[in-house]
Write a protein that holds these residues in place. Structure first.
Motif, PDB file in Angstrom:
ATOM      1  N   GLY A   1      38.215  40.974  31.711  1.00 38.34           N
ATOM      2  CA  GLY A   1      38.407  42.334  32.203  1.00 38.34           C
ATOM      3  C   GLY A   1      37.744  43.379  31.316  1.00 38.34           C
ATOM      4  N   TYR A   2      38.026  44.613  31.643  1.00 42.15           N
ATOM      5  CA  TYR A   2      37.392  45.751  30.965  1.00 42.15           C
ATOM      6  C   TYR A   2      37.859  45.856  29.510  1.00 42.15           C
ATOM      7  CZ  TYR A   2      36.263  50.751  30.248  1.00 42.15           C
ATOM      8  OH  TYR A   2      35.794  51.962  29.787  1.00 42.15           O
ATOM      9  N   ILE A   3      39.170  45.939  29.318  1.00 39.20           N
ATOM     10  CA  ILE A   3      39.693  46.060  27.948  1.00 39.20           C
ATOM     11  C   ILE A   3      39.576  44.710  27.229  1.00 39.20           C
ATOM     12  CG2 ILE A   3      41.733  46.559  26.546  1.00 39.20           C
ATOM     13  CD1 ILE A   3      42.751  48.344  28.843  1.00 39.20           C
TER      14      ILE A   3
ATOM     15  N   GLU B   1      35.339  29.542  38.946  1.00 40.14           N
ATOM     16  CA  GLU B   1      34.160  30.414  38.868  1.00 40.14           C
ATOM     17  C   GLU B   1      34.280  31.370  37.674  1.00 40.14           C
ATOM     18  OE1 GLU B   1      33.878  32.759  42.383  1.00 40.14           O
ATOM     19  OE2 GLU B   1      31.945  33.606  41.804  1.00 40.14           O
ATOM     20  N   LYS B   2      35.474  31.972  37.523  1.00 45.20           N
ATOM     21  CA  LYS B   2      35.693  32.882  36.386  1.00 45.20           C
ATOM     22  C   LYS B   2      35.641  32.112  35.068  1.00 45.20           C
ATOM     23  CE  LYS B   2      36.104  36.811  36.262  1.00 45.20           C
ATOM     24  NZ  LYS B   2      36.947  37.892  36.383  1.00 45.20           N
ATOM     25  N   ALA B   3      36.160  30.872  35.103  1.00 45.28           N
ATOM     26  CA  ALA B   3      36.124  30.050  33.890  1.00 45.28           C
ATOM     27  C   ALA B   3      34.677  29.821  33.436  1.00 45.28           C
ATOM     28  CB  ALA B   3      36.822  28.714  34.152  1.00 45.28           C
TER      29      ALA B   3
ATOM     30  N   LEU C   1      32.616  40.859  30.809  1.00 45.61           N
ATOM     31  CA  LEU C   1      32.163  40.540  32.174  1.00 45.61           C
ATOM     32  C   LEU C   1      32.403  41.689  33.139  1.00 45.61           C
ATOM     33  CD1 LEU C   1      33.570  36.920  32.602  1.00 45.61           C
ATOM     34  CD2 LEU C   1      31.239  37.620  32.004  1.00 45.61           C
ATOM     35  N   HIS C   2      33.427  42.481  32.888  1.00 49.95           N
ATOM     36  CA  HIS C   2      33.760  43.594  33.795  1.00 49.95           C
ATOM     37  C   HIS C   2      33.552  44.906  33.028  1.00 49.95           C
ATOM     38  CE1 HIS C   2      36.941  45.738  36.468  1.00 49.95           C
ATOM     39  NE2 HIS C   2      35.721  45.986  36.832  1.00 49.95           N
ATOM     40  N   PRO C   3      32.347  45.452  33.103  1.00 48.34           N
ATOM     41  CA  PRO C   3      32.042  46.600  32.226  1.00 48.34           C
ATOM     42  C   PRO C   3      32.619  47.931  32.690  1.00 48.34           C
ATOM     43  CG  PRO C   3      30.104  45.983  33.499  1.00 48.34           C
ATOM     44  CD  PRO C   3      31.166  44.984  33.839  1.00 48.34           C
TER      45      PRO C   3
ATOM     46  N   VAL D   1      38.845  50.942  35.600  1.00 48.57           N
ATOM     47  CA  VAL D   1      39.397  51.232  36.933  1.00 48.57           C
ATOM     48  C   VAL D   1      39.475  52.735  37.177  1.00 48.57           C
ATOM     49  CG1 VAL D   1      40.765  49.135  37.186  1.00 48.57           C
ATOM     50  CG2 VAL D   1      41.750  51.096  35.993  1.00 48.57           C
ATOM     51  N   GLN D   2      39.120  53.538  36.204  1.00 49.64           N
ATOM     52  CA  GLN D   2      39.363  54.970  36.332  1.00 49.64           C
ATOM     53  C   GLN D   2      38.103  55.771  36.691  1.00 49.64           C
ATOM     54  OE1 GLN D   2      41.576  55.349  32.654  1.00 49.64           O
ATOM     55  NE2 GLN D   2      43.476  55.205  33.771  1.00 49.64           N
ATOM     56  N   ILE D   3      37.294  56.177  35.715  1.00 41.99           N
ATOM     57  CA  ILE D   3      36.142  57.053  36.022  1.00 41.99           C
ATOM     58  C   ILE D   3      35.185  56.413  37.049  1.00 41.99           C
ATOM     59  CG2 ILE D   3      34.163  58.280  35.037  1.00 41.99           C
ATOM     60  CD1 ILE D   3      36.772  59.452  34.094  1.00 41.99           C
TER      61      ILE D   3
HETATM   62  N1  LIG Z   1      41.296  50.765  31.851  1.00 44.04           N
HETATM   63  C1  LIG Z   1      42.124  51.704  31.466  1.00 44.04           C
HETATM   64  O1  LIG Z   1      41.705  52.876  31.274  1.00 44.04           O
HETATM   65  C2  LIG Z   1      43.589  51.397  31.190  1.00 44.04           C
HETATM   66  C3  LIG Z   1      44.359  52.337  30.479  1.00 44.04           C
HETATM   67  C4  LIG Z   1      45.704  52.046  30.219  1.00 44.04           C
HETATM   68  C5  LIG Z   1      46.270  50.863  30.668  1.00 44.04           C
HETATM   69  N2  LIG Z   1      45.491  49.980  31.371  1.00 44.04           N
HETATM   70  C6  LIG Z   1      46.124  48.752  31.839  1.00 44.04           C
HETATM   71  O2  LIG Z   1      45.615  47.659  31.111  1.00 44.04           O
HETATM   72  C7  LIG Z   1      45.554  46.488  31.941  1.00 44.04           C
HETATM   73  C8  LIG Z   1      44.126  45.920  31.903  1.00 44.04           C
HETATM   74  O3  LIG Z   1      43.248  46.948  32.326  1.00 44.04           O
HETATM   75  P1  LIG Z   1      41.678  46.710  32.541  1.00 44.04           P
HETATM   76  O4  LIG Z   1      41.105  48.060  32.800  1.00 44.04           O
HETATM   77  O5  LIG Z   1      41.108  45.889  31.437  1.00 44.04           O
HETATM   78  O6  LIG Z   1      41.698  45.892  33.912  1.00 44.04           O
HETATM   79  P2  LIG Z   1      40.608  44.859  34.527  1.00 44.04           P
HETATM   80  O7  LIG Z   1      39.229  45.247  34.138  1.00 44.04           O
HETATM   81  O8  LIG Z   1      40.938  44.780  35.967  1.00 44.04           O
HETATM   82  O9  LIG Z   1      40.932  43.488  33.814  1.00 44.04           O
HETATM   83  C9  LIG Z   1      42.081  42.751  34.049  1.00 44.04           C
HETATM   84  C10 LIG Z   1      41.759  41.283  33.775  1.00 44.04           C
HETATM   85  O10 LIG Z   1      42.985  40.568  33.790  1.00 44.04           O
HETATM   86  C11 LIG Z   1      42.901  39.520  34.718  1.00 44.04           C
HETATM   87  N3  LIG Z   1      44.181  39.384  35.400  1.00 44.04           N
HETATM   88  C12 LIG Z   1      44.866  40.330  36.076  1.00 44.04           C
HETATM   89  N4  LIG Z   1      45.994  39.827  36.578  1.00 44.04           N
HETATM   90  C13 LIG Z   1      46.017  38.536  36.214  1.00 44.04           C
HETATM   91  C14 LIG Z   1      46.925  37.463  36.455  1.00 44.04           C
HETATM   92  N5  LIG Z   1      48.034  37.662  37.176  1.00 44.04           N
HETATM   93  N6  LIG Z   1      46.634  36.262  35.935  1.00 44.04           N
HETATM   94  C15 LIG Z   1      45.511  36.069  35.202  1.00 44.04           C
HETATM   95  N7  LIG Z   1      44.610  37.026  34.955  1.00 44.04           N
HETATM   96  C16 LIG Z   1      44.855  38.242  35.464  1.00 44.04           C
HETATM   97  C17 LIG Z   1      41.803  39.884  35.713  1.00 44.04           C
HETATM   98  O11 LIG Z   1      41.283  38.684  36.215  1.00 44.04           O
HETATM   99  P3  LIG Z   1      40.288  38.591  37.475  1.00 44.04           P
HETATM  100  O12 LIG Z   1      38.942  38.855  36.893  1.00 44.04           O
HETATM  101  O13 LIG Z   1      40.512  37.225  37.977  1.00 44.04           O
HETATM  102  O14 LIG Z   1      40.719  39.664  38.437  1.00 44.04           O
HETATM  103  C18 LIG Z   1      40.842  40.658  34.821  1.00 44.04           C
HETATM  104  O15 LIG Z   1      39.951  39.791  34.165  1.00 44.04           O
HETATM  105  C19 LIG Z   1      45.996  46.930  33.346  1.00 44.04           C
HETATM  106  O16 LIG Z   1      47.357  46.633  33.538  1.00 44.04           O
HETATM  107  C20 LIG Z   1      45.804  48.434  33.302  1.00 44.04           C
HETATM  108  O17 LIG Z   1      46.712  49.106  34.167  1.00 44.04           O
HETATM  109  C21 LIG Z   1      44.164  50.209  31.610  1.00 44.04           C
END
Ligand SMILES: NC(=O)c1ccc[n+]([C@@H]2O[C@H](COP(=O)([O-])OP(=O)(O)OC[C@H]3O[C@@H](n4cnc5c(N)ncnc54)[C@H](OP(=O)(O)O)[C@@H]3O)[C@@H](O)[C@H]2O)c1
Length: 300
Positions: A10-12, A35-37, A163-165, A168-170
């Motif tokens: 994911g992003y973070i 595939e993700k693996a 992998l996910h640059p 979810v916001q901007i």
């Molecule tokens: N980005 C922000 O600005 C921000 C700020 C504060 C809090 N957060 C929180 O931080 C968390 C991560 O954010 P992110 O922006 O990094 O999100 P993201 O880019 O969508 O990454 C989430 C990653 O976790 C994996 N994932 C999600 N649910 C899963 C599950 N049930 N089992 C296994 N893997 C799972 C996803 O896998 P897949 O690739 O298979 O989908 C993806 O690789 C979220 O809860 C978000 O609300 C984000």
């Protein structure tokens, strides 16, 4: 060190993984599909097939690695419980990703004066109580000899290193603005969010992994902006014409209740003095508005 990251694709999580590997650490990542693996493997991350619902998988991997970073989902309580059970008594670090929407007010685009530090008592909306309870559970794991840490993140911007640059916001705001031909904010758009660049966020995770004390909680932040400033910067970068105001109901129809009320229309303002003081965090990027102007600008 071998670090287990949920959300390593994911992003973070992907950005934290990249930073860790650049420092010579090895990363194991949870993958929901073969595939993700494969994608994780190609990125240098050892994949383990499973999801946050697979308590046994989480426990097995947590026990055979040196540290765990939960970056897949701030709201998945069962996964946090499984990780704590597995790590109890080990003294190993468990970093949990939370978010400052726990502070969100129902401002509908109006400004709000409250600025939170880690010492400010929380007064969360009922919808945010489950996330606050998960953060508490993580912190309380210190009593079970887990070096548990909550990192409470703001609006994160910048290009991720994994992998996910895209956040979810901007990028989501930009995509909707492109599709509809107009960038919009809620009401007067004077509501303010704190923000941080994703690479600075990842640097803080590494510092917390090294030196944060058991049971600690850190806000993450380096700067803030109103949604109107953000949306006007987007409109200008994307050459869309003037940004416009929309009503809360219109935003709820477009984004859903949680997102419209607790993200786009609310105030979430924090100060991350503790991360700077206790962990020596020195973020390098300070303005989401500048970043939008530089990174998203459509050429002439
Ligand atoms: N980005 C922000 O600005 C921000 C700020 C504060 C809090 N957060 C929180 O931080 C968390 C991560 O954010 P992110 O922006 O990094 O999100 P993201 O880019 O969508 O990454 C989430 C990653 O976790 C994996 N994932 C999600 N649910 C899963 C599950 N049930 N089992 C296994 N893997 C799972 C996803 O896998 P897949 O690739 O298979 O989908 C993806 O690789 C979220 O809860 C978000 O609300 C984000």
């Amino acid at each position: 060190m071998r670090v287990f990251i949920t959300g390593a694709g994911g992003y973070i999580g992907g950005t934290v993984a990249a930073r860790l590997m650049a420092r010579g650490h090895r990363v194991t990542g949870l993958a929901r599909s073969s595939e993700k693996a494969e994608q994780l493997r190609n990125a240098g991350i050892e994949p383990v097939i499973g999801s946050l619902d697979d308590a046994r998988v989480l426990a097995d991997v947590a026990r055979r690695t040196d540290a765990v970073i939960n970056a897949a989902d701030s709201d998945h309580r069962a996964a946090v419980e499984a990780l704590i059970e597995a790590l109890a008594g080990s003294g190993k670090p468990l970093l949990h990703t939370s978010g400052i929407s726990i502070l969100g007010d129902n401002a509908g685009g109006e400004p709000g004066g409250r600025i939170f530090t880690e010492d400010t008592p929380l007064d969360p909306a009922p919808e945010k109580l489950p996330r606050v309870a998960i953060d508490r559970l993580v912190r309380d794991a210190a009593a079970r000899n887990v070096r548990s840490v909550v990192l409470c993140n703001p609006l994160i911007y910048g290009r991720g290193l994994g992998l996910h640059p895209d956040s979810v916001q901007i990028p989501a705001l930009a995509e909707r603005a492109r599709r509809s031909g107009a960038a919009s904010y809620i009401g007067r758009g004077l509501n303010v969010w704190s923000h941080a660049h994703v690479e600075d966020v990842a640097d803080l995770y590494l510092l917390a992994l090294e030196r944060a004390e058991a049971g600690s909680f850190y806000f993450v932040e380096n700067g803030e902006a109103s949604f109107r400033e953000i949306v006007e910067a987007l409109a200008s970068a994307l050459r869309l014409g003037p940004a416009r105001s929309c009503a809360v109901d219109e935003a709820i129809a477009a984004w859903g209740y949680q997102r419209a009320v607790f993200s786009l229309g609310s105030n979430c303002r924090v100060r991350a003095e503790r991360a700077r003081r206790e962990l020596g965090w020195r973020p390098k990027h300070s303005s989401v508005v500048d970043w939008i102007g530089q990174a998203l600008a459509v050429p002439d």
